[in-house]
Design an enzyme around this catalytic site. Structure first.
Site, mmCIF file in Angstrom:
data_model
loop_
_atom_site.group_PDB
_atom_site.id
_atom_site.type_symbol
_atom_site.label_atom_id
_atom_site.label_comp_id
_atom_site.label_asym_id
_atom_site.label_seq_id
_atom_site.Cartn_x
_atom_site.Cartn_y
_atom_site.Cartn_z
ATOM 1 N N LYS A 194 42.270 46.814 48.276
ATOM 2 C CA LYS A 194 41.888 46.913 46.858
ATOM 3 C C LYS A 194 41.473 48.346 46.616
ATOM 4 O O LYS A 194 40.740 48.918 47.433
ATOM 5 C CB LYS A 194 40.743 45.939 46.595
ATOM 6 C CG LYS A 194 39.979 46.148 45.291
ATOM 7 C CD LYS A 194 39.069 44.949 45.029
ATOM 8 C CE LYS A 194 37.632 45.353 44.761
ATOM 9 N NZ LYS A 194 36.758 44.181 44.501
ATOM 10 N N GLY A 216 32.729 40.980 47.531
ATOM 11 C CA GLY A 216 31.680 41.537 48.379
ATOM 12 C C GLY A 216 30.770 42.449 47.581
ATOM 13 O O GLY A 216 31.117 42.899 46.488
ATOM 14 N N ASP A 225 40.610 47.291 40.956
ATOM 15 C CA ASP A 225 39.366 46.803 40.350
ATOM 16 C C ASP A 225 38.782 47.901 39.462
ATOM 17 O O ASP A 225 38.467 48.995 39.936
ATOM 18 C CB ASP A 225 38.359 46.441 41.460
ATOM 19 C CG ASP A 225 37.078 45.799 40.916
ATOM 20 O OD1 ASP A 225 36.948 45.639 39.685
ATOM 21 O OD2 ASP A 225 36.204 45.448 41.744
ATOM 22 N N LYS A 238 39.659 51.017 43.773
ATOM 23 C CA LYS A 238 38.861 51.094 42.556
ATOM 24 C C LYS A 238 39.558 52.051 41.594
ATOM 25 O O LYS A 238 40.057 53.113 42.003
ATOM 26 C CB LYS A 238 37.467 51.631 42.891
ATOM 27 C CG LYS A 238 36.642 50.679 43.745
ATOM 28 C CD LYS A 238 36.232 49.450 42.951
ATOM 29 C CE LYS A 238 35.209 48.618 43.718
ATOM 30 N NZ LYS A 238 34.754 47.460 42.937
ATOM 31 N N GLU A 282 41.535 43.438 38.598
ATOM 32 C CA GLU A 282 40.194 42.855 38.540
ATOM 33 C C GLU A 282 39.340 43.495 37.445
ATOM 34 O O GLU A 282 39.228 44.727 37.375
ATOM 35 C CB GLU A 282 39.531 43.041 39.917
ATOM 36 C CG GLU A 282 38.151 42.419 40.054
ATOM 37 C CD GLU A 282 37.615 42.534 41.493
ATOM 38 O OE1 GLU A 282 38.418 42.783 42.418
ATOM 39 O OE2 GLU A 282 36.404 42.386 41.685
ATOM 40 N N LYS A 306 31.369 35.563 43.911
ATOM 41 C CA LYS A 306 30.318 36.278 44.636
ATOM 42 C C LYS A 306 29.037 35.476 44.512
ATOM 43 O O LYS A 306 28.567 35.217 43.397
ATOM 44 C CB LYS A 306 30.059 37.659 44.018
ATOM 45 C CG LYS A 306 31.100 38.704 44.323
ATOM 46 C CD LYS A 306 30.715 40.018 43.662
ATOM 47 C CE LYS A 306 31.806 41.057 43.903
ATOM 48 N NZ LYS A 306 31.588 42.255 43.075
ATOM 49 N N ASP A 339 35.506 39.198 37.719
ATOM 50 C CA ASP A 339 34.375 39.317 38.634
ATOM 51 C C ASP A 339 33.108 39.243 37.767
ATOM 52 O O ASP A 339 32.527 38.159 37.576
ATOM 53 C CB ASP A 339 34.517 40.647 39.407
ATOM 54 C CG ASP A 339 33.346 40.975 40.333
ATOM 55 O OD1 ASP A 339 32.359 40.235 40.347
ATOM 56 O OD2 ASP A 339 33.415 42.009 41.043
ATOM 57 N N SER A 362 37.969 47.002 50.316
ATOM 58 C CA SER A 362 37.840 47.581 48.980
ATOM 59 C C SER A 362 37.590 49.078 49.137
ATOM 60 O O SER A 362 36.579 49.479 49.707
ATOM 61 C CB SER A 362 36.664 46.905 48.257
ATOM 62 O OG SER A 362 36.368 47.567 47.049
HETATM 63 O O1 OSB Z 1 33.264 45.010 42.001
HETATM 64 O O2 OSB Z 1 33.854 44.066 43.774
HETATM 65 C C1 OSB Z 1 33.112 44.863 43.203
HETATM 66 C C2 OSB Z 1 30.853 46.643 45.731
HETATM 67 C C3 OSB Z 1 29.690 46.715 45.008
HETATM 68 C C4 OSB Z 1 29.651 46.237 43.727
HETATM 69 C C5 OSB Z 1 30.798 45.673 43.161
HETATM 70 C C6 OSB Z 1 31.967 45.572 43.887
HETATM 71 C C7 OSB Z 1 32.005 46.092 45.183
HETATM 72 C C8 OSB Z 1 33.204 46.115 46.015
HETATM 73 C C9 OSB Z 1 33.014 46.213 47.511
HETATM 74 O O3 OSB Z 1 34.318 46.142 45.590
HETATM 75 C C10 OSB Z 1 33.295 44.931 48.211
HETATM 76 C C11 OSB Z 1 32.786 44.946 49.639
HETATM 77 O O4 OSB Z 1 33.515 45.424 50.487
HETATM 78 O O5 OSB Z 1 31.663 44.463 49.884
HETATM 79 MG MG MG Z 2 34.815 43.692 41.362
#
Ligand code: OSB
Ligand code: MG
Length: 368
Positions: A161, A290, A188, A163, A213, A262, A238, A135
């Protein structure tokens, strides 16, 4: 099983690189490590609440309070048969899923160590290794984003992924797609849009994304279903999915076609498995999200992702993508083929590096 003592450690971990999402940019990651002792066993759990209430209302401070004043007193010195027994004892606490999940994780680790079985096996995992991706946070420019994505591809990640947020969506995603035409790519938004501003996302439909996402608010299944009706690309939820009921309703109203599972967000591994089971039955793909976990939570994520319905790559990246110094002796690395091994030692399969833990700890509490 029985917790006779629980130690809480408030951690502040230095990230290898800053991480930016639609809700903010962080350079350090806070978390709570739970160390539970009983029956001669020491077990660990991770609470993934962060310092700020950006992803959810929970913070390390609220989780500390809920653990110290309600959850831990409700289970200390009580016989606990299994995770569902623990959940019944703490069900009087409304909400606060991340605090609950941290405590439940320690019980899974304890059960595994007691029975000399890995959490992977306790949960019913069927894979020795799982497919993973990375991510990537929002970068200074589209050009630097393409550079960062290229570096991860070089390291072997085959699913990326990125952001996005309003103003940093289409151009960024197009730039990555243009540079890597065959890449398995997803985005995302972390709830940054409304149905009105989501018009900007329509053009993403042409970019061959695996999924989009959480574009809209966490409490907005209805408008997600309206948006899904206008897109060919599957929506993935999510933040909106806290329980199996939410998952069922979201799938029934076509508010999403894929779910990011999660453990922290849904209140524990047992409920994460429940959401997996429901989606598996309905043939809706799930994948393991994650929360920038330490090695403790990462081991739990790998165990969860080894269940049969986790058919898309998880946000489970190598230790060095997050931390130069982690609190576990184990460092997780990427295998060729963008996969990662699932620990199969008793419990979560990780041990704590006391020196690293000491360095990361900013506050500590022992109960009783
Ligand atoms: O929205 O998936 C998310 C990290 C912190 C809070 C929310 C998210 C995330 C990530 C990172 O996208 C995922 C990872 O590599 O742990
Ligand atoms: Mg997310």
């Amino acid at each position: 099983m029985r917790f006779t003592r629980v130690n809480l450690y408030h951690l502040r971990m230095s990230l290898h690189a800053p991480f930016e999402t639609s809700f903010g940019r962080i350079r350090t990651r806070d978390a709570i490590l739970l160390e539970a002792m009983g029956d001669g066993i020491t077990a660990y759990g991770e609470c993934v609440a962060d310092r700020d209430p950006g992803f959810s209302y929970e913070t390390t401070t609220t989780a500390w309070h809920i653990l110290r004043d309600f959850l831990i007193p409700a289970v200390l010195d009580r016989e606990l048969v299994d995770a569902s027994d623990l959940q019944r004892r703490i069900a009087f606490v409304r909400g606060h899923p991340m605090a609950k999940a941290g405590l439940e994780m320690a019980l899974w680790d304890m059960q595994g160590k007691r029975e000399a079985r890995s959490v992977r096996r306790l949960l019913g995992g069927v894979r020795e290794a799982v497919e993973v991706g990375v991510s990537v946070g929002i970068q200074a420019s589209s050009q630097s984003l393409v550079g960062v994505v290229g570096d991860y591809i070089e390291q072997g990640y085959r699913r990326i992924k990125i952001k996005i947020k309003p103003g940093r969506d289409l151009a960024d995603t197009r730039a990555v797609r243009h540079a890597f035409p065959d890449l398995r790519l997803q985005v995302d938004a972390n709830s940054a849009y409304t149905l009105e501003t989501a018009a900007a996302l329509m053009a993403l439909d042409e970019l061959g994304l695996l999924l989009i996402e959480q574009p809209l608010a966490e409490d907005d299944l209805w408008d997600h279903s309206k948006l899904q009706a206008q897109l060919n690309t599957p929506l993935c939820l999510d933040e909106s999915i806290l329980t199996p009921r939410h998952a069922r309703q979201a799938l029934e109203m076509d508010a999403c076609r894929i779910i990011n599972v999660k453990t922290g967000r849904v209140g524990g591994l047992s409920q994460a498995v429940g959401i997996h089971n429901l989606c598996y039955q309905r043939k809706a793909p799930v994948w393991c999200g994650g929360m920038l976990e330490t090695g403790v939570g990462r081991a739990a994520n790998l165990a969860l992702a080894s269940l049969p319905g986790f058919s898309l790559p998880g946000d489970i990246s190598a230790t060095d993508r997050y931390y130069d110094e982690d609190i576990t002796h184990q460092r997780f690395t990427l295998n060729p083929g963008s996969s990662m091994d699932v620990p199969d030692e008793p419990g979560l399969g990780v041990s704590i590096d006391r020196k690293a833990l000491e360095k990361a700890t900013t506050a500590q509490l022992s109960l009783p």
